[in-house]
Scaffold this motif. Structure first.
Motif, PDB file in Angstrom:
ATOM      1  N   GLY A 211       0.815  -1.220   0.000  1.00 18.28           N
ATOM      2  CA  GLY A 211       0.000   0.000   0.000  1.00 18.28           C
ATOM      3  C   GLY A 211       0.843   1.264   0.000  1.00 18.28           C
ATOM      4  N   ALA A 212       1.918   1.269   0.803  1.00 20.51           N
ATOM      5  CA  ALA A 212       2.752   2.464   0.891  1.00 20.51           C
ATOM      6  C   ALA A 212       3.498   2.720  -0.414  1.00 20.51           C
ATOM      7  CB  ALA A 212       3.740   2.319   2.047  1.00 20.51           C
ATOM      8  N   HIS A 213       3.941   1.646  -1.082  1.00 19.09           N
ATOM      9  CA  HIS A 213       4.672   1.823  -2.331  1.00 19.09           C
ATOM     10  C   HIS A 213       3.783   2.436  -3.405  1.00 19.09           C
ATOM     11  CE1 HIS A 213       6.458   0.615  -6.204  1.00 19.09           C
ATOM     12  NE2 HIS A 213       7.614   0.812  -5.575  1.00 19.09           N
ATOM     13  N   GLU A 214       2.523   1.960  -3.500  1.00 17.92           N
ATOM     14  CA  GLU A 214       1.620   2.517  -4.494  1.00 17.92           C
ATOM     15  C   GLU A 214       1.339   3.994  -4.217  1.00 17.92           C
ATOM     16  OE1 GLU A 214      -0.721   2.769  -7.822  1.00 17.92           O
ATOM     17  OE2 GLU A 214       0.647   1.173  -7.183  1.00 17.92           O
ATOM     18  N   ARG A 215       1.154   4.335  -2.953  1.00 12.51           N
ATOM     19  CA  ARG A 215       0.894   5.720  -2.587  1.00 12.51           C
ATOM     20  C   ARG A 215       2.101   6.612  -2.908  1.00 12.51           C
ATOM     21  NH1 ARG A 215       0.002   4.732   2.094  1.00 12.51           N
ATOM     22  NH2 ARG A 215       1.958   5.292   3.102  1.00 12.51           N
TER      23      ARG A 215
ATOM     24  N   PHE B 200       8.163  14.757 -21.763  1.00 12.85           N
ATOM     25  CA  PHE B 200       9.029  14.629 -20.589  1.00 12.85           C
ATOM     26  C   PHE B 200       9.240  13.151 -20.288  1.00 12.85           C
ATOM     27  CE2 PHE B 200       7.114  18.797 -20.202  1.00 12.85           C
ATOM     28  CZ  PHE B 200       8.219  19.584 -19.945  1.00 12.85           C
ATOM     29  N   GLN B 201      10.498  12.799 -20.168  1.00 12.34           N
ATOM     30  CA  GLN B 201      10.894  11.392 -20.027  1.00 12.34           C
ATOM     31  C   GLN B 201      11.583  11.187 -18.673  1.00 12.34           C
ATOM     32  OE1 GLN B 201      14.268   9.691 -22.422  1.00 12.34           O
ATOM     33  NE2 GLN B 201      12.572   8.809 -23.592  1.00 12.34           N
ATOM     34  N   LEU B 202      11.242  10.088 -18.030  1.00 12.80           N
ATOM     35  CA  LEU B 202      11.866   9.739 -16.742  1.00 12.80           C
ATOM     36  C   LEU B 202      13.110   8.911 -17.010  1.00 12.80           C
ATOM     37  CD1 LEU B 202      11.799   9.603 -13.624  1.00 12.80           C
ATOM     38  CD2 LEU B 202      10.483   7.492 -13.856  1.00 12.80           C
ATOM     39  N   ILE B 203      14.216   9.343 -16.423  1.00 12.50           N
ATOM     40  CA  ILE B 203      15.479   8.601 -16.540  1.00 12.50           C
ATOM     41  C   ILE B 203      15.695   7.816 -15.249  1.00 12.50           C
ATOM     42  CG2 ILE B 203      17.969   8.788 -16.876  1.00 12.50           C
ATOM     43  CD1 ILE B 203      17.481  11.404 -18.293  1.00 12.50           C
ATOM     44  N   GLY B 204      15.758   6.507 -15.371  1.00 13.56           N
ATOM     45  CA  GLY B 204      15.976   5.683 -14.184  1.00 13.56           C
ATOM     46  C   GLY B 204      14.675   5.410 -13.459  1.00 13.56           C
ATOM     47  N   PRO B 205      14.741   4.875 -12.263  1.00 10.90           N
ATOM     48  CA  PRO B 205      13.536   4.507 -11.507  1.00 10.90           C
ATOM     49  C   PRO B 205      12.812   5.740 -10.973  1.00 10.90           C
ATOM     50  CG  PRO B 205      15.483   4.126 -10.182  1.00 10.90           C
ATOM     51  CD  PRO B 205      15.978   4.500 -11.548  1.00 10.90           C
ATOM     52  N   LEU B 206      11.521   5.572 -10.782  1.00 16.21           N
ATOM     53  CA  LEU B 206      10.692   6.645 -10.223  1.00 16.21           C
ATOM     54  C   LEU B 206      10.815   6.595  -8.702  1.00 16.21           C
ATOM     55  CD1 LEU B 206       8.640   8.880 -10.842  1.00 16.21           C
ATOM     56  CD2 LEU B 206       6.825   7.178 -10.596  1.00 16.21           C
ATOM     57  N   THR B 207      11.614   7.501  -8.164  1.00 18.44           N
ATOM     58  CA  THR B 207      11.860   7.511  -6.721  1.00 18.44           C
ATOM     59  C   THR B 207      11.668   8.916  -6.190  1.00 18.44           C
ATOM     60  OG1 THR B 207      14.209   7.915  -7.035  1.00 18.44           O
ATOM     61  CG2 THR B 207      13.521   5.617  -6.869  1.00 18.44           C
ATOM     62  N   SER B 208      11.545   8.976  -4.888  1.00 21.20           N
ATOM     63  CA  SER B 208      11.444  10.249  -4.182  1.00 21.20           C
ATOM     64  C   SER B 208      12.069  10.078  -2.818  1.00 21.20           C
ATOM     65  CB  SER B 208       9.977  10.682  -4.053  1.00 21.20           C
ATOM     66  OG  SER B 208       9.264   9.755  -3.254  1.00 21.20           O
ATOM     67  N   ALA B 209      12.202  11.188  -2.101  1.00 26.03           N
ATOM     68  CA  ALA B 209      12.778  11.116  -0.752  1.00 26.03           C
ATOM     69  C   ALA B 209      11.909  10.252   0.149  1.00 26.03           C
ATOM     70  CB  ALA B 209      12.925  12.523  -0.182  1.00 26.03           C
ATOM     71  N   SER B 210      10.572  10.379  -0.002  1.00 26.23           N
ATOM     72  CA  SER B 210       9.671   9.567   0.833  1.00 26.23           C
ATOM     73  C   SER B 210       9.782   8.101   0.477  1.00 26.23           C
ATOM     74  CB  SER B 210       8.224  10.051   0.659  1.00 26.23           C
ATOM     75  OG  SER B 210       8.098  11.400   1.045  1.00 26.23           O
TER      76      SER B 210
ATOM     77  N   ARG C 214      12.456   6.588  -0.640  1.00 31.93           N
ATOM     78  CA  ARG C 214      13.680   6.073  -0.025  1.00 31.93           C
ATOM     79  C   ARG C 214      13.493   5.861   1.472  1.00 31.93           C
ATOM     80  NH1 ARG C 214      15.910   9.539  -4.018  1.00 31.93           N
ATOM     81  NH2 ARG C 214      15.857  11.340  -2.634  1.00 31.93           N
ATOM     82  N   GLU C 215      12.746   6.750   2.116  1.00 31.83           N
ATOM     83  CA  GLU C 215      12.445   6.538   3.533  1.00 31.83           C
ATOM     84  C   GLU C 215      11.587   5.290   3.714  1.00 31.83           C
ATOM     85  OE1 GLU C 215      10.607  10.052   4.944  1.00 31.83           O
ATOM     86  OE2 GLU C 215      12.403  11.320   4.723  1.00 31.83           O
ATOM     87  N   LEU C 216      10.678   5.048   2.742  1.00 31.66           N
ATOM     88  CA  LEU C 216       9.854   3.846   2.814  1.00 31.66           C
ATOM     89  C   LEU C 216      10.726   2.601   2.718  1.00 31.66           C
ATOM     90  CD1 LEU C 216       7.136   2.342   2.790  1.00 31.66           C
ATOM     91  CD2 LEU C 216       7.049   2.706   0.311  1.00 31.66           C
ATOM     92  N   GLN C 217      11.701   2.633   1.817  1.00 29.16           N
ATOM     93  CA  GLN C 217      12.603   1.491   1.706  1.00 29.16           C
ATOM     94  C   GLN C 217      13.350   1.258   3.017  1.00 29.16           C
ATOM     95  OE1 GLN C 217      15.058   2.492  -1.621  1.00 29.16           O
ATOM     96  NE2 GLN C 217      13.451   2.088  -3.155  1.00 29.16           N
TER      97      GLN C 217
END
Length: 722
Positions: free
Chosen positions: A33-37, A299-309, A311-314
């Motif tokens: 659930g957290a990953h999808e959010r 607009f193209q995404l380079i690499g994985p779709l990540t954010s600071a949150s 990474r905190e989730l990981q």
């Protein structure tokens, strides 16, 4: 019993496994659930960044528009077409490179027919500007020739005269700007560089009319048109030079989609064609209508779709998995604790029995006497070594009071100190033990309290070592040391007396021997002055030799006295500036021989510690020798410096010496050159060696005949001499 223990272990393992599965399942459900959010939030953030980037490009083009409109206003306000100098002043005031980064510059295109082109050419020729040529050549109904472009560079000068109206793509944008009265953007074109097609780019065009007010009708605009103000920019450099920030995980391209056809305008660094096949995908698209053109931003995404949150989730997920594993390990540990406790108790019982046996064996076979005392001081157990020291059997020792075997007393103060030491650790003492046969032995006691239950009979363990023979040997050594100290004292007195005798000898040399020398020299001088007419030439020569020998002997006596002062004087250590001292010595040498040209190099910042007077004497001898032995050398050089390891050196390119006789250099009165070549007494280097040795250092010399010499010496550090 073993079966019951195995069954308990299996049940504990099953419980621990269920706990682990349950905790991991909860972590997995939370992670899903957290990953999808977080993914949706990251996509929203990416879209917002893309929209901001598209808006930043629009704002940059608006700044370009203002500069172009300013150029139009300049033309509209002028009575005649502005000159190139006026145009340059306007563009310089814009400060294009700093205020409008990304834009190549600003130019003016004149709208001409064949007659007006001819008039312009004649006008320019009359003004001395040369013949104005339009490229590409050929006769056309209308021309859109570039009159001037600023800032002026090599490529812009070569583009003057280019007919932009001859290019269909440029002409379409120029006509659109003319008919609409607004700024229009061209489709992608190949910009002109050095008179030929260059990099890809786009141009902004703004029409200039004869009247200050914009004509209302389209026909009126065409009739009033005099030219265009245009601004080109290379698409490949637009993003970097315009300082528009682009996130590192975002790539984009701009495609001109005017009229349904797709023409690439530019692509940022990192843009990947083929999208997913290269690990990149287009997440967002924006379409903007800019100056009569439609631009689509992909607009193209380079690499994985990540954010600071994310990474905190990981990190949170990793923490959850670790916590599950720790919980599993805790349950397993608790399950095994009881089994291990039972095994440990069994092992401790066996270990205690083995330890007890080892202690008994150690007492039995130890070469040092050992006794176990009760709380009242009675001997409970002893070993054979103790029985041998006391001169009785082990059976006789058992039950007797331990302090009864000692000849010296043990008062209350001593017992109090002993108990205090026992509470802190071990009490050590030396006492006198009386053997059964009456012999007195010196023994060393080491007592310690024995740990045990409160009801235990054993209170202390005492080790008894017979040190009688060792103490007797130490007494003999002390007596021998006293004898040696007495001998050293006698030798010291003898050495002191010898030093006094040496001082007396120096006094005799200084006073008693000099008196006859003065007499010899004085009477020789009188003979030379009064009886020169009587004495023949050979006699005069003999008399001169006598006086020279007396003077040389007087100089040798002075040298001996100086050497004795070096050895006997008081040593006073202080910080020394060797560079300053060397420069002072060399300055004095220059004053004594001002006619010589010597190249002198003294390294700056040379410092050491030592006796100032002795070290100055050392430098005077070494630098004086270098000055003396370079007297016959053309382009003489003297150098004073330091090598790694605090090794100082004095080098010259003078007469040098034969390396086979280097060992004689530092001996008194040993000289390697004849007196008629170089004057001297042969004691200077001997004095240098004594000075260096008084400082705890070393000195050596290297050289070759007629090839110069180098003297290296060290002065020991202050800590080494203290």
């Amino acid at each position: 019993m073993p079966r019951t223990r195995a069954w308990r272990l299996r049940r504990s393992h099953a419980l621990a496994g269920l706990v682990l599965l349950g905790s991991l399942l909860m972590v997995a459900l939370y992670a899903r659930g957290a990953h999808e959010r977080e993914r949706r939030l990251a996509e929203a953030s990416f879209v917002a960044d893309a929209d901001r980037l598209a808006e930043a490009i629009r704002q940059r083009l608006l700044q370009y528009e203002l500069s172009v409109r300013g150029g139009v206003a300049l033309h509209s306000a002028a009575v005649e077409t502005p000159t190139a100098r006026q145009w340059r002043g306007y563009v310089d005031g814009l400060d294009v490179r700093r205020q409008l980064p990304g834009m190549m510059g600003l130019g003016y295109v004149a709208y001409l027919d064949p007659q007006s082109l001819t008039d312009l050419q004649l006008q320019r020729r009359a003004a001395g500007e040369g013949f104005f040529t339009v490229t590409p050549r050929g006769v056309r109904e209308q021309y859109g020739a570039i009159l001037y472009f600023e800032p002026e560079i090599e490529t812009s000068r070569l583009s003057i005269g280019y007919d932009q109206y001859s290019d269909p793509t440029r002409r379409a944008a120029m006509d659109a700007a003319r008919d609409s009265g607004e700024i229009r953007l061209s489709a992608p074109v190949q910009l002109r560089q050095q008179g030929r097609d260059g990099q890809a780019g786009v141009l902004l065009f703004a029409a200039v009319y004869r009247t200050a007010r914009l004509p209302v009708s389209q026909a009126g605009r065409r009739q009033a048109l005099v030219g265009w103000v245009y601004a080109p920019f290379r698409t490949a450099e637009f993003i970097g030079r315009s300082m528009i920030p682009v996130d590192h995980n975002l790539a984009f391209r701009i495609v001109d989609v005017t009229g349904g056809a797709e023409t690439p305008v530019l692509a940022s660094d990192g843009w990947v064609e083929g999208n997913a096949g290269q690990g990149a995908r287009v997440l967002h698209t924006v379409t903007q209508h800019l100056y009569g053109r439609s631009w689509r931003y992909d607009f193209q995404l380079i690499g994985p779709l990540t954010s600071a949150s994310m990474r905190e989730l990981q990190a949170t997920l990793i923490t959850g998995v670790v916590a599950s594993l720790l919980l599993f390990a805790m349950v397993m540990t608790l399950a095994q604790t009881q089994s291990r406790a039972e095994t440990l108790a069994h092992r401790l019982s066996d270990s205690y029995r083995r330890s007890e046996q080892r202690f008994r064996n150690a007492m039995q076979y130890s070469a040092i006497g050992m006794v176990l005392l009760g709380r009242n001081g009675a001997i409970l157990e002893s070993n054979p070594a103790m029985a041998e020291i006391a001169g009785v059997s082990q059976a006789t020792l058992t039950g007797t009071l331990f302090h009864g075997y000692f000849a010296d007393g043990h008062d209350e103060v001593s017992r109090t100190r002993e108990m205090q030491a026992l509470r802190e650790g071990v009490h050590r003492s030396t006492r006198r033990l009386r053997r059964h046969d009456g012999d007195i032995r010196e023994v060393h006691l080491a007592s310690t309290l024995m740990p045990g239950d409160d009801g235990s009979d054993v209170a202390r363990l005492v080790q008894v070592e017979d040190v009688t023979e060792r103490l007797r040997a130490e007494a003999q050594v002390h007596a021998l040391n006293r004898t040696l100290e007495s001998r050293v004292e006698r030798r010291t007195r003898a050495l002191t007396q010898a030093n006094h005798e040496l001082e007396s000898f120096a006094y005799i040399v200084s006073h008693d021997l000099r008196a006859p020398l003065r007499s010899i020299d004085g009477f020789g001088r009188i003979l030379a002055e009064r009886y020169s007419a009587v004495i023949d030439a050979q006699g005069q020569d003999y008399l001169a030799r006598v006086r020279n020998a007396a003077a040389r002997m007087d100089a040798l006596i002075d040298a001996l006295l100086k050497m004795s002062r070096i050895s006997r004087g008081e040593f006073k250590r202080a910080p020394l500036d060797l560079s300053r001292m060397a420069r002072e010595v060399l300055s004095e040498l220059r004053q004594t021989d001002p006619g010589r040209e010597v190249a002198v190099r003294v390294a700056p910042g040379l410092r050491a510690e030592g006796d100032p007077a002795l070290v100055r004497n050392l430098l005077e001898n070494l630098l004086g020798n270098a000055w003396k032995f370079t007297a016959n050398t053309a382009r003489a050089t003297i150098e004073f410096g330091v090598e790694p390891g605090e090794v100082f050196y004095v080098a010259d390119n003078g007469a040098g010496f034969n390396a086979e006789y280097a060992g004689k250099l530092f001996r008194p009165f040993q000289r390697l050159h004849r007196d008629d070549e170089f004057k001297g007494h042969g004691v200077g280097l001997a004095s240098v060696r004594r000075i260096v040795e008084r400082h705890g250092g070393t000195i050596d010399a290297v050289g070759r005949l007629n090839g110069g010499a180098t003297f290296r010496f060290t002065l020991a550090a202050a800590t080494a001499r203290s």
